[in-house]
Scaffold this active site. Structure first.
Site, PDB file in Angstrom:
ATOM      1  N   VAL A 149      77.200 126.648  61.911  1.00 32.61           N
ATOM      2  CA  VAL A 149      76.799 125.760  60.826  1.00 32.61           C
ATOM      3  C   VAL A 149      78.046 125.669  59.959  1.00 32.61           C
ATOM      4  CG1 VAL A 149      75.324 125.448  58.807  1.00 32.61           C
ATOM      5  CG2 VAL A 149      74.351 126.352  60.934  1.00 32.61           C
ATOM      6  N   PRO A 150      78.779 124.562  60.063  1.00 37.02           N
ATOM      7  CA  PRO A 150      80.134 124.489  59.499  1.00 37.02           C
ATOM      8  C   PRO A 150      80.157 124.282  57.980  1.00 37.02           C
ATOM      9  CG  PRO A 150      79.581 122.409  60.529  1.00 37.02           C
ATOM     10  CD  PRO A 150      78.431 123.340  60.802  1.00 37.02           C
ATOM     11  N   CYS A 151      79.821 125.323  57.252  1.00 37.53           N
ATOM     12  CA  CYS A 151      79.794 125.230  55.792  1.00 37.53           C
ATOM     13  C   CYS A 151      81.169 124.903  55.218  1.00 37.53           C
ATOM     14  CB  CYS A 151      79.225 126.505  55.189  1.00 37.53           C
ATOM     15  SG  CYS A 151      79.941 128.036  55.785  1.00 37.53           S
ATOM     16  N   HIS A 152      82.221 125.161  55.998  1.00 40.03           N
ATOM     17  CA  HIS A 152      83.568 124.826  55.515  1.00 40.03           C
ATOM     18  C   HIS A 152      83.769 123.318  55.399  1.00 40.03           C
ATOM     19  CE1 HIS A 152      84.003 124.733  59.915  1.00 40.03           C
ATOM     20  NE2 HIS A 152      85.060 123.944  59.730  1.00 40.03           N
TER      21      HIS A 152
END
Length: 192
Positions: A149-152
């Site tokens: 889950v690419p929170c970046h």
């Protein structure tokens, strides 16, 4: 990504396995259940032993094992962190321990492809909750699945870097984005 993790659903924690994965940005980890669904992952926390310690703290009873059951996830995550390419959206996740709102946020964020970003407000609008940007940020802070889950890829208003609770903070977020070809205005001392 947050330093505290949710309790893992109703499954026995001793049925979990994990592996430490070397990547270009440092040692990461994947934690999976008996169905080879990822229940958690981590960005670097320092040395491999520090990553192991973090995983064992979040998932007591998890046993270190060969990553063979989750080999496609390992390959995809390594390729993304090493080369900035690849899509992790098809990696099976067990989100049963996440609150409903967080699960909805994670699904929207998983759909952000490498090389693209959204703001917290844009994610909130995609959820049909345009005033929930702060709640989206809080869900990102609890994200147990980075970088799957690419929170970046989620930024503050005005395409500012915003917060990032992984080791290295906003600098790590910038490095991950630049690895994917996203270059933001360089932050000042007050932004980091």
């Amino acid at each position: 990504m947050s330093e505290s993790r949710p309790i893992v659903g109703r499954m026995a924690q001793n049925s979990l396995e994990f592996a430490v994965i070397p990547t270009a940005i440092g040692e990461c980890a994947l934690v999976w259940n008996e169905s080879a669904e990822i229940v958690g992952s981590t960005l670097p926390h320092g040395s491999a032993d520090q990553v192991r310690g973090a995983v064992r703290g979040w998932y007591p009873g998890a046993v270190e094992a060969s990553p063979a059951p989750v080999a496609p996830a390992v390959a995809a995550m390594t390729r993304l962190l090493d080369d900035g390419v690849g899509d992790l959206a098809q990696i099976p996740l067990d989100m049963s321990a996440a609150p409903d709102f967080d699960r909805r946020v994670y699904e929207v964020v998983r759909a952000i492809p490498p090389g693209e970003t959204r703001t917290y407000g844009e994610v909130a609008a995609a959820l049909g909750a345009p005033g929930a940007a702060q709640a989206v940020g809080q869900a990102m802070g609890r994200n147990p699945f980075p970088p799957i889950v690419p929170c970046h890829r989620v930024l503050a208003a005005g395409r500012r870097i915003g917060g990032f609770s992984a080791r290295g903070g906003p600098r790590t977020k910038l490095r991950m984005l630049e690895n994917e070809g996203v270059y933001l205005k360089q932050p000042t001392l007050f932004d980091l």
